[in-house]
Design a protein around this motif. Structure first.
Motif, PDB file in Angstrom:
ATOM      1  N   ASP A 146       0.799  -1.225   0.000  1.00  0.00           N
ATOM      2  CA  ASP A 146       0.000   0.000   0.000  1.00  0.00           C
ATOM      3  C   ASP A 146       0.832   1.276   0.000  1.00  0.00           C
ATOM      4  O   ASP A 146       0.275   2.372  -0.119  1.00  0.00           O
ATOM      5  CB  ASP A 146      -0.932   0.022   1.216  1.00  0.00           C
ATOM      6  N   ALA A 147       2.159   1.174   0.157  1.00  0.00           N
ATOM      7  CA  ALA A 147       3.006   2.369   0.155  1.00  0.00           C
ATOM      8  C   ALA A 147       2.903   3.072  -1.195  1.00  0.00           C
ATOM      9  O   ALA A 147       2.960   2.443  -2.259  1.00  0.00           O
ATOM     10  CB  ALA A 147       4.453   1.987   0.436  1.00  0.00           C
ATOM     11  N   VAL A 148       2.738   4.383  -1.161  1.00  0.00           N
ATOM     12  CA  VAL A 148       2.545   5.181  -2.373  1.00  0.00           C
ATOM     13  C   VAL A 148       3.791   6.032  -2.635  1.00  0.00           C
ATOM     14  O   VAL A 148       4.321   6.682  -1.729  1.00  0.00           O
ATOM     15  CB  VAL A 148       1.308   6.089  -2.230  1.00  0.00           C
ATOM     16  N   ARG A 149       4.223   6.017  -3.894  1.00  0.00           N
ATOM     17  CA  ARG A 149       5.347   6.833  -4.313  1.00  0.00           C
ATOM     18  C   ARG A 149       4.972   7.594  -5.581  1.00  0.00           C
ATOM     19  O   ARG A 149       4.001   7.276  -6.247  1.00  0.00           O
ATOM     20  CB  ARG A 149       6.594   5.959  -4.564  1.00  0.00           C
ATOM     21  N   ASP A 150       5.793   8.590  -5.934  1.00  0.00           N
ATOM     22  CA  ASP A 150       5.527   9.466  -7.066  1.00  0.00           C
ATOM     23  C   ASP A 150       6.447   9.090  -8.229  1.00  0.00           C
ATOM     24  O   ASP A 150       7.658   8.921  -8.035  1.00  0.00           O
ATOM     25  CB  ASP A 150       5.774  10.921  -6.644  1.00  0.00           C
ATOM     26  N   PHE A 151       5.876   8.977  -9.417  1.00  0.00           N
ATOM     27  CA  PHE A 151       6.626   8.534 -10.595  1.00  0.00           C
ATOM     28  C   PHE A 151       6.492   9.539 -11.729  1.00  0.00           C
ATOM     29  O   PHE A 151       5.436  10.150 -11.922  1.00  0.00           O
ATOM     30  CB  PHE A 151       6.127   7.158 -11.058  1.00  0.00           C
TER      31      PHE A 151
ATOM     32  N   PRO B  12       3.473  17.211 -16.780  1.00  0.00           N
ATOM     33  CA  PRO B  12       3.734  15.880 -17.322  1.00  0.00           C
ATOM     34  C   PRO B  12       2.818  15.571 -18.498  1.00  0.00           C
ATOM     35  O   PRO B  12       1.630  15.887 -18.474  1.00  0.00           O
ATOM     36  CB  PRO B  12       3.465  14.950 -16.135  1.00  0.00           C
ATOM     37  N   GLU B  13       3.381  14.954 -19.526  1.00  0.00           N
ATOM     38  CA  GLU B  13       2.611  14.580 -20.714  1.00  0.00           C
ATOM     39  C   GLU B  13       2.623  13.077 -20.975  1.00  0.00           C
ATOM     40  O   GLU B  13       1.719  12.563 -21.622  1.00  0.00           O
ATOM     41  CB  GLU B  13       3.168  15.314 -21.939  1.00  0.00           C
ATOM     42  N   ARG B  14       3.644  12.386 -20.464  1.00  0.00           N
ATOM     43  CA  ARG B  14       3.781  10.954 -20.761  1.00  0.00           C
ATOM     44  C   ARG B  14       3.828  10.113 -19.483  1.00  0.00           C
ATOM     45  O   ARG B  14       4.273   8.968 -19.520  1.00  0.00           O
ATOM     46  CB  ARG B  14       5.062  10.712 -21.577  1.00  0.00           C
ATOM     47  N   SER B  15       3.376  10.677 -18.376  1.00  0.00           N
ATOM     48  CA  SER B  15       3.608  10.050 -17.076  1.00  0.00           C
ATOM     49  C   SER B  15       2.404   9.320 -16.490  1.00  0.00           C
ATOM     50  O   SER B  15       2.372   9.070 -15.287  1.00  0.00           O
ATOM     51  CB  SER B  15       4.119  11.101 -16.078  1.00  0.00           C
ATOM     52  N   SER B  16       1.419   8.972 -17.317  1.00  0.00           N
ATOM     53  CA  SER B  16       0.387   8.078 -16.795  1.00  0.00           C
ATOM     54  C   SER B  16       1.054   6.756 -16.425  1.00  0.00           C
ATOM     55  O   SER B  16       2.073   6.368 -17.013  1.00  0.00           O
ATOM     56  CB  SER B  16      -0.698   7.827 -17.834  1.00  0.00           C
ATOM     57  N   LEU B  17       0.490   6.056 -15.468  1.00  0.00           N
ATOM     58  CA  LEU B  17       1.096   4.792 -15.037  1.00  0.00           C
ATOM     59  C   LEU B  17       1.165   3.806 -16.201  1.00  0.00           C
ATOM     60  O   LEU B  17       2.151   3.069 -16.354  1.00  0.00           O
ATOM     61  CB  LEU B  17       0.287   4.202 -13.868  1.00  0.00           C
TER      62      LEU B  17
ATOM     63  N   ARG C 289       1.147  -1.992  -5.120  1.00  0.00           N
ATOM     64  CA  ARG C 289       0.157  -2.932  -5.654  1.00  0.00           C
ATOM     65  C   ARG C 289      -0.390  -2.457  -7.000  1.00  0.00           C
ATOM     66  O   ARG C 289      -0.624  -3.271  -7.897  1.00  0.00           O
ATOM     67  CB  ARG C 289      -0.987  -3.118  -4.656  1.00  0.00           C
ATOM     68  N   GLU C 290      -0.608  -1.151  -7.126  1.00  0.00           N
ATOM     69  CA  GLU C 290      -1.083  -0.619  -8.409  1.00  0.00           C
ATOM     70  C   GLU C 290      -0.053  -0.852  -9.505  1.00  0.00           C
ATOM     71  O   GLU C 290      -0.417  -1.146 -10.660  1.00  0.00           O
ATOM     72  CB  GLU C 290      -1.370   0.875  -8.273  1.00  0.00           C
TER      73      GLU C 290
ATOM     74  N   THR D   9      -0.690  -2.992 -12.882  1.00  0.00           N
ATOM     75  CA  THR D   9      -0.543  -2.362 -14.189  1.00  0.00           C
ATOM     76  C   THR D   9       0.463  -3.104 -15.048  1.00  0.00           C
ATOM     77  O   THR D   9       0.262  -3.251 -16.262  1.00  0.00           O
ATOM     78  CB  THR D   9      -0.126  -0.882 -14.027  1.00  0.00           C
ATOM     79  N   VAL D  10       1.543  -3.581 -14.456  1.00  0.00           N
ATOM     80  CA  VAL D  10       2.508  -4.393 -15.207  1.00  0.00           C
ATOM     81  C   VAL D  10       1.816  -5.648 -15.749  1.00  0.00           C
ATOM     82  O   VAL D  10       2.009  -6.024 -16.919  1.00  0.00           O
ATOM     83  CB  VAL D  10       3.725  -4.762 -14.335  1.00  0.00           C
ATOM     84  N   GLU D  11       1.010  -6.282 -14.935  1.00  0.00           N
ATOM     85  CA  GLU D  11       0.300  -7.481 -15.402  1.00  0.00           C
ATOM     86  C   GLU D  11      -0.653  -7.145 -16.545  1.00  0.00           C
ATOM     87  O   GLU D  11      -0.753  -7.880 -17.532  1.00  0.00           O
ATOM     88  CB  GLU D  11      -0.451  -8.118 -14.235  1.00  0.00           C
ATOM     89  N   ARG D  12      -1.347  -6.024 -16.421  1.00  0.00           N
ATOM     90  CA  ARG D  12      -2.312  -5.633 -17.458  1.00  0.00           C
ATOM     91  C   ARG D  12      -1.602  -5.258 -18.760  1.00  0.00           C
ATOM     92  O   ARG D  12      -2.016  -5.659 -19.850  1.00  0.00           O
ATOM     93  CB  ARG D  12      -3.148  -4.459 -16.950  1.00  0.00           C
ATOM     94  N   VAL D  13      -0.520  -4.484 -18.659  1.00  0.00           N
ATOM     95  CA  VAL D  13       0.190  -4.032 -19.851  1.00  0.00           C
ATOM     96  C   VAL D  13       0.906  -5.187 -20.546  1.00  0.00           C
ATOM     97  O   VAL D  13       0.895  -5.297 -21.773  1.00  0.00           O
ATOM     98  CB  VAL D  13       1.195  -2.922 -19.471  1.00  0.00           C
TER      99      VAL D  13
END
Length: 314
Positions: A210-215, A293-298, A250-251, A255-259
């Motif tokens: 559940d830890a949240v970080r900024d990308f 940001p323009e390309r930074s969606s997860l 977790r997100e 997302t890696v699994e979905r992509v």
């Protein structure tokens, strides 16, 4: 503008050089790679070889330069605990040597601009979120300490006159540009896509994820370098946070699994004492430089990282 880029053949440097050239600047680079080593193709005018702590090599590279994007650094947090003196020598000492060489090279010429690749690690784990640039730094590892020392050296030189300077305090950088992604698999996105590609059996995660970080996408960050370099500064030294997308561990896995269309098995380790949320306040860079940001969606961050890893595993 003739611009020296240190660390140009790294993950961020590759993107910065391409954005500089696209904007009409003339990038020259300093690399510590041996002169006979093959180098990736980049749109650079000239390549100089030498260590960031070698003032003679720096003086040669700085000849005729009006701007510097300083990216050469050691960047692995865990490794910094094992090699704190080396991190201080390269990250802080190398910055001081660069500034000394720049002072000698630019004496009597137009005031040069220095953009330093700094890091959110200088803040440590402040309770107040999102993190603004006025947050009092409190680094919790030798890497953050060494980069804060570099920030302070840059600020002192700028305020003393002779240079204009910006520290870009980047949060977690991912994505890819021209087939180059982040190869540091101690970081969550590179490791998760490597697991999806079958290079590792599983991903280890502390606690429940559940830890949240900024990308932020590396190409969005590269645009910030160009904007900071071109800005008409009213003050000698400025600090900007560069972040974009808050996401939990977790997100990221989901997302890696979905992509990728692949499973990412996770082994949960005992929770560690870590801040639940570290995200950037980017209002200052948005207001001052017009950056966003323009390309930074997860999905794009991970999709671009996955495209590089999956291509390499075919």
């Amino acid at each position: 503008m003739r611009v020296l880029v240190t660390g140009a053949y790294g993950f961020v440097g590759n993107a910065v050089v391409r954005r500089l050239a696209e904007a009409g600047h003339d990038p020259v680079v300093l690399t510590h790679r041996p002169a006979d080593a093959p180098l990736p193709e980049l749109p650079v005018t000239k390549v100089f070889h030498g260590d960031i702590r070698d003032e003679a090599a720096l003086r040669a590279a700085l000849d005729g330069v009006q701007g510097v994007c300083h990216l050469a650094a050691l960047t692995r947090v865990r490794e910094s605990f094992e090699r704190p003196e080396e991190y201080q020598a390269v990250n802080a000492g190398g910055t001081v040597t660069l500034l000394d060489a720049l002072a000698a090279a630019s004496a009597g010429s137009e005031t040069p601009t220095v953009i330093l690749g700094s890091t959110a690690a200088v803040y440590g784990a402040p309770e107040q979120q999102p993190i603004g640039e006025d947050t009092v730094p409190a680094p919790s590892n030798p890497y953050g300490t060494s980069k804060l020392a570099a920030d302070e050296a840059l600020r002192a030189r700028a305020e003393a006159g002779g240079i204009k300077a910006v520290s870009l305090r980047c949060f977690n950088i991912s994505g890819a540009v021209s087939g180059m992604g982040d190869s540091d698999e101690s970081r969550i996105i590179p490791k998760a896509v490597a697991v999806a590609a079958g290079r590792y059996p599983h991903l280890e995660m502390n606690g429940d994820g559940d830890a949240v970080r900024d990308f932020v996408h590396v190409d969005d960050l590269a645009r910030a370098y160009v904007l900071a370099l071109e800005a008409d500064a009213s003050v000698p030294y400025r600090v900007y946070n560069v972040g974009a997308t808050a996401a939990s561990m977790r997100e990221i896995v989901a997302t890696v699994e979905r992509v990728s269309g692949r499973d990412v098995p996770v082994v949960h380790r005992p929770p560690q004492p870590e801040p639940p949320r570290l995200v950037a306040d980017i209002s200052r860079i948005t207001t001052d430089l017009g950056w966003k940001p323009e390309r930074s969606s997860l999905e794009q961050l991970i999709g671009d990282a996955w495209s590089v890893v999956s291509a390499g595993s075919r």
